[in-house]
Scaffold this motif. Structure first.
Motif, PDB file in Angstrom:
ATOM      1  N   GLY A  40       1.494  -1.824 -57.601  1.00 46.26           N
ATOM      2  CA  GLY A  40       1.548  -0.891 -58.305  1.00 46.26           C
ATOM      3  C   GLY A  40      -0.226  -0.215 -57.200  1.00 46.26           C
ATOM      4  N   LEU A  41      -0.295  -0.922 -56.460  1.00 44.24           N
ATOM      5  CA  LEU A  41      -1.894  -0.568 -55.993  1.00 44.24           C
ATOM      6  C   LEU A  41      -1.705   0.192 -54.552  1.00 44.24           C
ATOM      7  CD1 LEU A  41      -4.458  -1.064 -55.668  1.00 44.24           C
ATOM      8  CD2 LEU A  41      -4.300  -2.750 -53.858  1.00 44.24           C
ATOM      9  N   ARG A  42      -0.633  -0.412 -54.395  1.00 44.72           N
ATOM     10  CA  ARG A  42      -0.296   0.759 -53.175  1.00 44.72           C
ATOM     11  C   ARG A  42       0.438   2.158 -53.831  1.00 44.72           C
ATOM     12  NH1 ARG A  42       0.809  -0.408 -47.167  1.00 44.72           N
ATOM     13  NH2 ARG A  42       3.039   0.573 -46.845  1.00 44.72           N
ATOM     14  N   ALA A  43       1.387   2.009 -54.521  1.00 48.35           N
ATOM     15  CA  ALA A  43       1.771   3.123 -55.322  1.00 48.35           C
ATOM     16  C   ALA A  43       0.143   4.341 -55.678  1.00 48.35           C
ATOM     17  CB  ALA A  43       2.855   3.627 -56.806  1.00 48.35           C
ATOM     18  N   ALA A  44      -0.874   2.994 -56.229  1.00 48.55           N
ATOM     19  CA  ALA A  44      -2.303   4.183 -56.583  1.00 48.55           C
ATOM     20  C   ALA A  44      -2.355   5.197 -55.419  1.00 48.55           C
ATOM     21  CB  ALA A  44      -2.801   3.053 -57.377  1.00 48.55           C
ATOM     22  N   GLU A  45      -2.691   4.374 -54.484  1.00 51.12           N
ATOM     23  CA  GLU A  45      -3.244   4.480 -53.074  1.00 51.12           C
ATOM     24  C   GLU A  45      -2.430   5.196 -52.003  1.00 51.12           C
ATOM     25  OE1 GLU A  45      -4.470   0.687 -50.794  1.00 51.12           O
ATOM     26  OE2 GLU A  45      -5.814   0.771 -52.567  1.00 51.12           O
ATOM     27  N   ARG A  46      -1.497   5.417 -53.202  1.00 52.37           N
ATOM     28  CA  ARG A  46      -0.859   6.937 -52.722  1.00 52.37           C
ATOM     29  C   ARG A  46      -0.306   7.987 -53.253  1.00 52.37           C
ATOM     30  NH1 ARG A  46       3.055   5.432 -48.142  1.00 52.37           N
ATOM     31  NH2 ARG A  46       1.230   3.728 -47.075  1.00 52.37           N
ATOM     32  N   GLY A  47      -0.775   7.687 -54.058  1.00 49.36           N
ATOM     33  CA  GLY A  47      -1.163   9.187 -55.040  1.00 49.36           C
ATOM     34  C   GLY A  47      -0.873   9.608 -56.156  1.00 49.36           C
ATOM     35  N   ARG A  48      -0.034   8.372 -56.542  1.00 47.58           N
ATOM     36  CA  ARG A  48       0.102   8.384 -57.977  1.00 47.58           C
ATOM     37  C   ARG A  48      -0.433   7.874 -58.927  1.00 47.58           C
ATOM     38  NH1 ARG A  48       6.931   7.886 -58.002  1.00 47.58           N
ATOM     39  NH2 ARG A  48       6.348   8.591 -59.746  1.00 47.58           N
ATOM     40  N   SER A  99      -4.525   6.790 -59.280  1.00 47.54           N
ATOM     41  CA  SER A  99      -4.935   6.327 -60.349  1.00 47.54           C
ATOM     42  C   SER A  99      -4.473   4.887 -60.467  1.00 47.54           C
ATOM     43  CB  SER A  99      -5.886   6.423 -61.857  1.00 47.54           C
ATOM     44  OG  SER A  99      -4.663   7.171 -62.337  1.00 47.54           O
ATOM     45  N   MET A 100      -5.092   3.744 -60.908  1.00 47.75           N
ATOM     46  CA  MET A 100      -4.841   2.974 -61.335  1.00 47.75           C
ATOM     47  C   MET A 100      -5.463   1.928 -62.563  1.00 47.75           C
ATOM     48  SD  MET A 100      -4.441  -0.892 -59.352  1.00 47.75           S
ATOM     49  CE  MET A 100      -3.106  -1.996 -59.651  1.00 47.75           C
ATOM     50  N   HIS A 101      -4.012   2.025 -63.409  1.00 47.57           N
ATOM     51  CA  HIS A 101      -5.319   1.175 -64.732  1.00 47.57           C
ATOM     52  C   HIS A 101      -4.176   0.072 -65.036  1.00 47.57           C
ATOM     53  CE1 HIS A 101      -6.724   5.005 -65.505  1.00 47.57           C
ATOM     54  NE2 HIS A 101      -6.920   4.060 -66.830  1.00 47.57           N
ATOM     55  N   ALA A 102      -4.154  -1.358 -65.486  1.00 50.20           N
ATOM     56  CA  ALA A 102      -4.024  -2.478 -66.181  1.00 50.20           C
ATOM     57  C   ALA A 102      -4.138  -3.160 -66.975  1.00 50.20           C
ATOM     58  CB  ALA A 102      -4.347  -2.889 -64.646  1.00 50.20           C
TER      59      ALA A 102
END
Ligand code: ATP
Ligand code: MG
Length: 393
Positions: A40-48, A99-102
């Motif tokens: 999740g973090l990796r994807a958020a830091e790559r624009g998802r 962005s990231m939500h958890a």
């Protein structure tokens, strides 16, 4: 047969905008929650725009994602580096902002929400207060798996995120995640409950006296075993839930379809140990049989030695030689270090053998390896280190 696996590049999976759901599954304790958070973090830091649905994360990891209470609501994760380097955006343009939500799954709350959305307020209140419902919603084997799927369906319908990463419950068997929802659905609209409430429904009809009597006997026996209060609870629960019969199965089927849809990817997580890899094998076969999209295997907590060219045998031989100088302190240290190295090399060899065996049995399943870290993973930086294993070699 070749035992070199196809490599799994998780970065490609998360860069592909068609990927909408990633499900991390595997047997207990293999790193599902950690990998889900790292993906999740990796994807958020790559624009998802990502939401990670976690189940029972360790307290410190939860805190690092801003999760302090079990409230079933996605919370924004602070400290995510968005818009920096490494985005998946087009050539030369600005990096996309991710962005990231958890959130942490609260299975009881999720169950309550289903009841509230399906029954009128009076009936909902009656169901929620029912002791049988209360124990079912918090402890029935499979409730957690069902609710994880239910929540996934809700997040998908909300359509606020372009990627949902799902962690799965700490089941003994990875397959429980796929089987439990249907089991619970079958239970809720199933024969056992119908049988228990049958006498009340059948009474008054003619021609069913014999049947009625035998149901009466069944109920009598059940009453003895589980107690009349509990039976009454079950009966009122089932009557109150009548309107929802079928609803549960329908919902389970909706989520099941979601899991098979294009855009969903399963990551099977295992550690390089026989039991975990056996589970991973079963799970892989099951996904294939059910036509579910398996992205690959993540072999987590793999041990590597920085001095891999020194074999275990040579290392032990050198330790033997040093034994001859046992008076000196430095040789004692050297002996200890060489033995430790030999032990690590043996472990790495055995891990490699196990991984090769998996690949021999499933040659087409792509594999990624995540190195064992010296400590538990409990903050965003730790997750980033794990995420570094997701790039192409
Ligand atoms: N690559 C790794 N290196 C070191 N520690 C790790 C690694 N991956 C996971 N861990 C640690 O292993 C422990 C178990 O990980 P995690 O909670 O993610 O497993 P899980 O599969 O979700 O477990 P459960 O089945 O209980 O939900 C945690 O303390 C975590 O920090
Ligand atoms: Mg977990």
């Amino acid at each position: 047969m070749s035992t070199t696996p196809v490599s799994l590049v998780v970065d490609q999976l998360i860069a592909d905008r068609r990927t909408r759901i990633i499900v991390c599954c595997g047997s207990g304790g293999v790193g599902k929650t950690t990998i889900a958070a790292a993906v999740g973090l990796r994807a958020a830091e790559r624009g998802r725009h990502v939401v990670v649905l976690t189940v029972d994360p360790a307290r410190r990891l939860a805190q690092s994602m801003g999760l302090t209470s079990l409230d079933n609501t996605p919370r924004p994760v602070t400290g995510v580096r968005t818009g920096g380097t490494g985005g998946t955006g087009g050539t030369g343009g600005t990096q996309p902002l991710g962005s990231m939500h958890a959130m942490m799954l609260d299975m009881k709350r999720t169950f309550d929400e289903i009841v509230e959305s399906h029954a009128d307020p009076d009936r909902a209140a009656q169901i929620l207060a029912n002791p049988f419902y209360q124990s079912l919603s918090s402890s029935f084997a499979g409730t957690q798996e069902y609710m994880a799927m239910e929540k996934l369906g809700q997040l998908r319908r909300a359509d606020e995120w372009d990627l949902i990463v799902v962690d799965t419950p700490p089941s003994r068997s990875a397959l429980d995640f796929l089987d439990a929802p249907q089991r619970l659905g079958r239970f809720l609209d199933g024969r056992l409950l119908r049988l228990l409430v049958a006498p009340a429904r059948l009474s008054g009809r003619t021609g069913l006296k014999v049947l009625n009597a035998s149901f009466g006997m069944v109920t009598g026996v059940v009453t003895k075993i589980i107690g009349s209060q509990l039976l009454r609870d079950v009966q009122t629960f089932v009557s109150a839930m009548d309107t929802m019969f079928g609803g549960f199965r329908e919902r389970a089927e909706y989520t099941y379809r979601l899991l098979r849809a294009p855009g969903t990817a399963f990551l099977v997580i295992a550690v390089p140990e026989p039991d975990a890899l056996r589970e991973a094998s079963y799970f892989t076969e099951r996904l294939e049989r059910d036509g579910m999209p398996l992205a690959g295997l993540i072999l987590n907590r793999v041990h590597r030695s920085p001095a891999a060219r020194l074999s275990a045998a040579r290392s032990l031989a050198a330790a033997e030689t040093l034994q001859g100088f046992k008076d000196s302190e430095s040789s004692a240290l050297g002996i200890a270090a060489l033995r430790l190295h030999a032990e690590r090399m043996r472990q790495a060899d055995s891990e490699r053998r196990l991984a090769r065996r998996f690949t021999a049995a499933h040659p087409l399943v792509p594999v990624a390896q995540v190195p064992a870290q010296p400590d538990d993973v409990h903050d965003l930086n730790g997750l980033r280190v794990i995420g570094a294993a997701f790039k192409a070699d």
